[in-house]
Scaffold this motif. Sequence first.
Motif, mmCIF file in Angstrom:
data_model
loop_
_atom_site.group_PDB
_atom_site.id
_atom_site.type_symbol
_atom_site.label_atom_id
_atom_site.label_comp_id
_atom_site.label_asym_id
_atom_site.label_seq_id
_atom_site.Cartn_x
_atom_site.Cartn_y
_atom_site.Cartn_z
ATOM 1 N N GLN A 83 76.327 80.382 45.298
ATOM 2 C CA GLN A 83 74.962 80.819 45.542
ATOM 3 C C GLN A 83 74.982 82.091 46.362
ATOM 4 O OE1 GLN A 83 73.423 77.340 47.532
ATOM 5 N NE2 GLN A 83 72.658 76.493 45.618
ATOM 6 N N ALA A 84 73.885 82.842 46.276
ATOM 7 C CA ALA A 84 73.736 84.054 47.079
ATOM 8 C C ALA A 84 72.322 84.098 47.625
ATOM 9 C CB ALA A 84 74.014 85.292 46.235
ATOM 10 N N SER A 85 72.222 84.370 48.910
ATOM 11 C CA SER A 85 70.921 84.605 49.525
ATOM 12 C C SER A 85 70.704 86.113 49.456
ATOM 13 C CB SER A 85 70.927 84.114 50.970
ATOM 14 O OG SER A 85 69.690 84.395 51.585
ATOM 15 N N ILE A 86 69.760 86.537 48.620
ATOM 16 C CA ILE A 86 69.564 87.957 48.329
ATOM 17 C C ILE A 86 68.278 88.450 48.980
ATOM 18 C CG2 ILE A 86 69.323 89.673 46.483
ATOM 19 C CD1 ILE A 86 70.576 87.548 44.599
ATOM 20 N N ARG A 87 68.366 89.557 49.697
ATOM 21 C CA ARG A 87 67.202 90.174 50.328
ATOM 22 C C ARG A 87 66.343 90.811 49.244
ATOM 23 N NH1 ARG A 87 64.670 89.823 54.355
ATOM 24 N NH2 ARG A 87 66.510 89.090 55.395
ATOM 25 N N ILE A 88 65.046 90.504 49.232
ATOM 26 C CA ILE A 88 64.100 91.086 48.274
ATOM 27 C C ILE A 88 63.762 92.501 48.712
ATOM 28 C CG2 ILE A 88 61.762 90.912 47.334
ATOM 29 C CD1 ILE A 88 61.985 87.876 47.680
ATOM 30 N N VAL A 89 63.742 93.419 47.753
ATOM 31 C CA VAL A 89 63.369 94.808 48.021
ATOM 32 C C VAL A 89 61.952 95.019 47.490
ATOM 33 C CG1 VAL A 89 63.918 97.222 47.536
ATOM 34 C CG2 VAL A 89 65.763 95.572 47.879
ATOM 35 N N GLU A 90 61.049 95.465 48.380
ATOM 36 C CA GLU A 90 59.651 95.705 47.983
ATOM 37 C C GLU A 90 59.587 96.665 46.805
ATOM 38 O OE1 GLU A 90 56.342 94.831 48.889
ATOM 39 O OE2 GLU A 90 57.386 93.252 49.962
ATOM 40 N N GLY A 91 58.813 96.297 45.812
ATOM 41 C CA GLY A 91 58.596 97.165 44.667
ATOM 42 C C GLY A 91 59.668 97.090 43.592
ATOM 43 N N ASP A 117 62.138 81.990 49.128
ATOM 44 C CA ASP A 117 61.908 81.149 50.297
ATOM 45 C C ASP A 117 60.670 81.557 51.089
ATOM 46 O OD1 ASP A 117 62.698 83.467 51.564
ATOM 47 O OD2 ASP A 117 64.508 82.608 52.441
ATOM 48 N N GLY A 118 59.999 82.628 50.681
ATOM 49 C CA GLY A 118 58.803 83.071 51.391
ATOM 50 C C GLY A 118 59.087 83.875 52.643
ATOM 51 N N LEU A 119 60.351 84.147 52.922
ATOM 52 C CA LEU A 119 60.729 84.900 54.114
ATOM 53 C C LEU A 119 61.410 86.222 53.758
ATOM 54 C CD1 LEU A 119 62.161 81.931 56.194
ATOM 55 C CD2 LEU A 119 59.958 83.072 56.507
ATOM 56 N N GLY A 120 61.275 86.653 52.525
ATOM 57 C CA GLY A 120 61.857 87.928 52.123
ATOM 58 C C GLY A 120 63.221 87.818 51.473
ATOM 59 N N THR A 121 63.669 86.603 51.189
ATOM 60 C CA THR A 121 64.940 86.415 50.492
ATOM 61 C C THR A 121 64.756 85.381 49.387
ATOM 62 O OG1 THR A 121 65.697 84.678 51.990
ATOM 63 C CG2 THR A 121 66.359 86.923 52.535
ATOM 64 N N VAL A 122 65.709 85.368 48.469
ATOM 65 C CA VAL A 122 65.759 84.324 47.450
ATOM 66 C C VAL A 122 67.124 83.673 47.525
ATOM 67 C CG1 VAL A 122 64.141 85.478 45.897
ATOM 68 C CG2 VAL A 122 66.575 85.864 45.622
ATOM 69 N N LEU A 123 67.190 82.389 47.241
ATOM 70 C CA LEU A 123 68.461 81.690 47.139
ATOM 71 C C LEU A 123 68.756 81.565 45.659
ATOM 72 C CD1 LEU A 123 70.764 80.426 48.674
ATOM 73 C CD2 LEU A 123 69.581 78.238 48.528
ATOM 74 N N ALA A 124 69.776 82.313 45.198
ATOM 75 C CA ALA A 124 70.080 82.405 43.772
ATOM 76 C C ALA A 124 71.375 81.689 43.447
ATOM 77 C CB ALA A 124 70.200 83.866 43.362
ATOM 78 N N VAL A 125 71.411 81.056 42.287
ATOM 79 C CA VAL A 125 72.646 80.516 41.738
ATOM 80 C C VAL A 125 73.251 81.636 40.909
ATOM 81 C CG1 VAL A 125 73.658 78.785 40.214
ATOM 82 C CG2 VAL A 125 71.727 78.172 41.690
ATOM 83 N N VAL A 126 74.506 81.988 41.198
ATOM 84 C CA VAL A 126 75.155 83.099 40.506
ATOM 85 C C VAL A 126 76.453 82.625 39.864
ATOM 86 C CG1 VAL A 126 74.141 84.864 41.995
ATOM 87 C CG2 VAL A 126 76.340 83.888 42.610
ATOM 88 N N ALA A 127 76.853 83.316 38.822
ATOM 89 C CA ALA A 127 78.118 83.037 38.145
ATOM 90 C C ALA A 127 78.875 84.345 38.001
ATOM 91 C CB ALA A 127 77.854 82.433 36.771
ATOM 92 N N THR A 128 80.189 84.279 38.120
ATOM 93 C CA THR A 128 80.984 85.504 37.974
ATOM 94 C C THR A 128 81.098 85.894 36.507
ATOM 95 O OG1 THR A 128 83.025 84.220 37.902
ATOM 96 C CG2 THR A 128 82.364 85.068 40.051
ATOM 97 N N VAL A 129 81.120 87.193 36.283
ATOM 98 C CA VAL A 129 81.332 87.754 34.962
ATOM 99 C C VAL A 129 82.381 88.850 35.086
ATOM 100 C CG1 VAL A 129 79.059 87.201 34.031
ATOM 101 C CG2 VAL A 129 79.406 89.357 35.204
#
Length: 135
Positions: A83-91, A117-129
């Motif tokens: 998983q990755a906690s990714i910071r959301i970028v406005e716009g 999460d409503g705090l400016g980040t998302v918790l994403a499930v990621v897979a390697t490619v």
Amino acid sequence: MANIFERAVSVARSTTERVMGKEVTIFPVSNKDPNAAPRLSQTDAPYTTSAVFYENTLIENDAKAQPLTGGGGKLVNRALQRQASIRIVEGQSLMAGYYMRRESDGAIFIISQFDADGLGTVLAVVATVKALPEA
């Protein structure tokens, strides 16, 4: 009571992301044809943000959703969920299916699913490619 603890976990993850986040580049994908291979978007440019990477080492928590195989009800051949906690970028858009490159080592991931999460980040499930798709 559970909501208070869930909020505390979200705030802690958001703080960890700000302090220990690694620079990543998000690559938007355009899929006009659902049967075609994904292609990098020609209209949306890649953008940088930060992310913290986690691996779910508590596989027993996932046992309820996964069929048990092998002797003694053990999970066999089950990879750890990354998983990755990714910071959301406005716009900037962020969707499942987008690609992400970790700049520190060049590792490339695809975002399978995520939950804001409503705090400016998302918790994403990621897979390697192995590589980014062509543009």
